[in-house]
Motif scaffolding. Sequence first.
Motif, PDB file in Angstrom:
ATOM      1  N   GLU A   1       0.821  -1.211   0.000  1.00  0.00           N
ATOM      2  CA  GLU A   1       0.000   0.000   0.000  1.00  0.00           C
ATOM      3  C   GLU A   1       0.852   1.256   0.000  1.00  0.00           C
ATOM      4  OE1 GLU A   1      -4.045  -1.470   2.325  1.00  0.00           O
ATOM      5  OE2 GLU A   1      -2.210  -1.082   3.488  1.00  0.00           O
ATOM      6  N   ILE A   2       1.942   1.233   0.773  1.00  0.00           N
ATOM      7  CA  ILE A   2       2.842   2.390   0.796  1.00  0.00           C
ATOM      8  C   ILE A   2       3.500   2.569  -0.567  1.00  0.00           C
ATOM      9  CG2 ILE A   2       4.972   3.318   1.792  1.00  0.00           C
ATOM     10  CD1 ILE A   2       4.223   1.933   4.412  1.00  0.00           C
ATOM     11  N   ALA A   3       3.963   1.457  -1.151  1.00  0.00           N
ATOM     12  CA  ALA A   3       4.617   1.526  -2.458  1.00  0.00           C
ATOM     13  C   ALA A   3       3.671   2.086  -3.515  1.00  0.00           C
ATOM     14  CB  ALA A   3       5.120   0.145  -2.865  1.00  0.00           C
ATOM     15  N   ALA A   4       2.406   1.643  -3.473  1.00  0.00           N
ATOM     16  CA  ALA A   4       1.429   2.114  -4.454  1.00  0.00           C
ATOM     17  C   ALA A   4       1.172   3.613  -4.286  1.00  0.00           C
ATOM     18  CB  ALA A   4       0.133   1.327  -4.319  1.00  0.00           C
ATOM     19  N   MET A   5       1.089   4.082  -3.034  1.00  0.00           N
ATOM     20  CA  MET A   5       0.844   5.493  -2.784  1.00  0.00           C
ATOM     21  C   MET A   5       2.016   6.344  -3.268  1.00  0.00           C
ATOM     22  SD  MET A   5       0.139   7.415   0.860  1.00  0.00           S
ATOM     23  CE  MET A   5       1.643   6.737   1.565  1.00  0.00           C
ATOM     24  N   VAL A   6       3.255   5.891  -2.950  1.00  0.00           N
ATOM     25  CA  VAL A   6       4.432   6.656  -3.358  1.00  0.00           C
ATOM     26  C   VAL A   6       4.535   6.732  -4.877  1.00  0.00           C
ATOM     27  CG1 VAL A   6       6.964   6.689  -3.348  1.00  0.00           C
ATOM     28  CG2 VAL A   6       5.714   6.173  -1.244  1.00  0.00           C
ATOM     29  N   ARG A   7       4.282   5.618  -5.542  1.00  0.00           N
ATOM     30  CA  ARG A   7       4.363   5.614  -7.004  1.00  0.00           C
ATOM     31  C   ARG A   7       3.273   6.480  -7.619  1.00  0.00           C
ATOM     32  NH1 ARG A   7       6.403   2.625 -11.275  1.00  0.00           N
ATOM     33  NH2 ARG A   7       7.386   1.039  -9.988  1.00  0.00           N
ATOM     34  N   GLU A   8       2.062   6.413  -7.061  1.00  0.00           N
ATOM     35  CA  GLU A   8       0.950   7.178  -7.628  1.00  0.00           C
ATOM     36  C   GLU A   8       1.184   8.683  -7.488  1.00  0.00           C
ATOM     37  OE1 GLU A   8      -3.902   7.742  -7.057  1.00  0.00           O
ATOM     38  OE2 GLU A   8      -2.827   6.151  -5.994  1.00  0.00           O
TER      39      GLU A   8
END
Length: 380
Positions: free
Chosen positions: A311-318
């Motif tokens: 979830e953190i990775a997805a937020m940072v990438r988005e």
Amino acid sequence: MIAVAVAAGGASWEAGVLEEIERSAALTLARRCVDAADLLALRDTGRAQVAVVDPQLGGLDMDAVSRLREGGIAVVGLGEVVPELGIVSAVQPGALDELAREDLRRSVRAPVKERPTSPVIAVWGPTGAPGRTSVAVELAASLSRHASTVVVDVDPHGGAVAQALGLLDEVSGLVAACRSANAGRPDEVDAAVTAVAPQLEVLTGLPRADMWTQVRPAALHAVLDRLAATHDLVVLDTGFGNEGAVGPGPARDQATIAALDRADVTVVVGRAEPLGLARLLRCLDDGSPWSAPPWVVVNHVRSSLGWSDGEIAAMVREVSGHPVRAFLPEDAHAHDTAALHGIPVREAAPTSPWVARIDRLARELWNDVGDRVASISTRK
């Protein structure tokens, strides 16, 4: 007409040069300067385009030459070049009309600088203690197993690398190295470095935050160039800011800006908690002080946060467009033990999952830069 300042400091050639400028149809005398301070006073006046200097001029150093160039004044040595001070072009007495050549003035203002090719890795991140120093020290320790490595503390708000490694820091290695480089003595930079382990050395930082003015950008670049020429890898522990000067004076973040400008790889460290992640995303969005995509690292990850790594990775990438290259798990006990004894975390807790993940990140970085290091080593 080209306006020329002459800074001879009483050298024997001064009278002849002044007469030559007076006779020239292409040159005019802007000012006769007695020392570097007198010359620097011209920087922002627009009255001089070229400065003809005696390399032995009082107060002339790398920082002065850099500041003059930034002000649009080309600095030319009379009879000789002094690359160690940034004086990369010279004219001979009797041939001063060469100063009227536009290509000469342009090349002196923006010299093509040959940079050592050993990789420089900067560890940067937002305010809020995300763990920049811990990551820099442990990455350097891990990378030193592959190649000779030096970790440099360039945090202008007060260094922490010396304390992390149990070193005395009453005398700043960084300030000593910058003074040597600024005076045109790059070989003396080596004496400021401290060995802490096989293939691992340290250049300690500022023991007091008010010493930041002693780390000038031009001198810092020269120090990093020297270290990159004498080591296979250079790891930089930087400060959290990258804001330029508001007025004509120096900027508090000038050392961090210079370090990030010199870096080939930038590791950006954020803290795994709501405010820390917000700061990370903000600096990824607003900072962008890198030439290649940064290696984003999220530190102090813990299950109590309520967000998974995915979830953190997805937020940072988005939000930022950058992938997260590593998640470093929380291990407060290992870090506390290391800090208490002034040793790397890997010595305090060799089986720590945080250390294991740092080692994996170091291997990935080595895979990225190792071929370059090997090709350089064969030529040394």
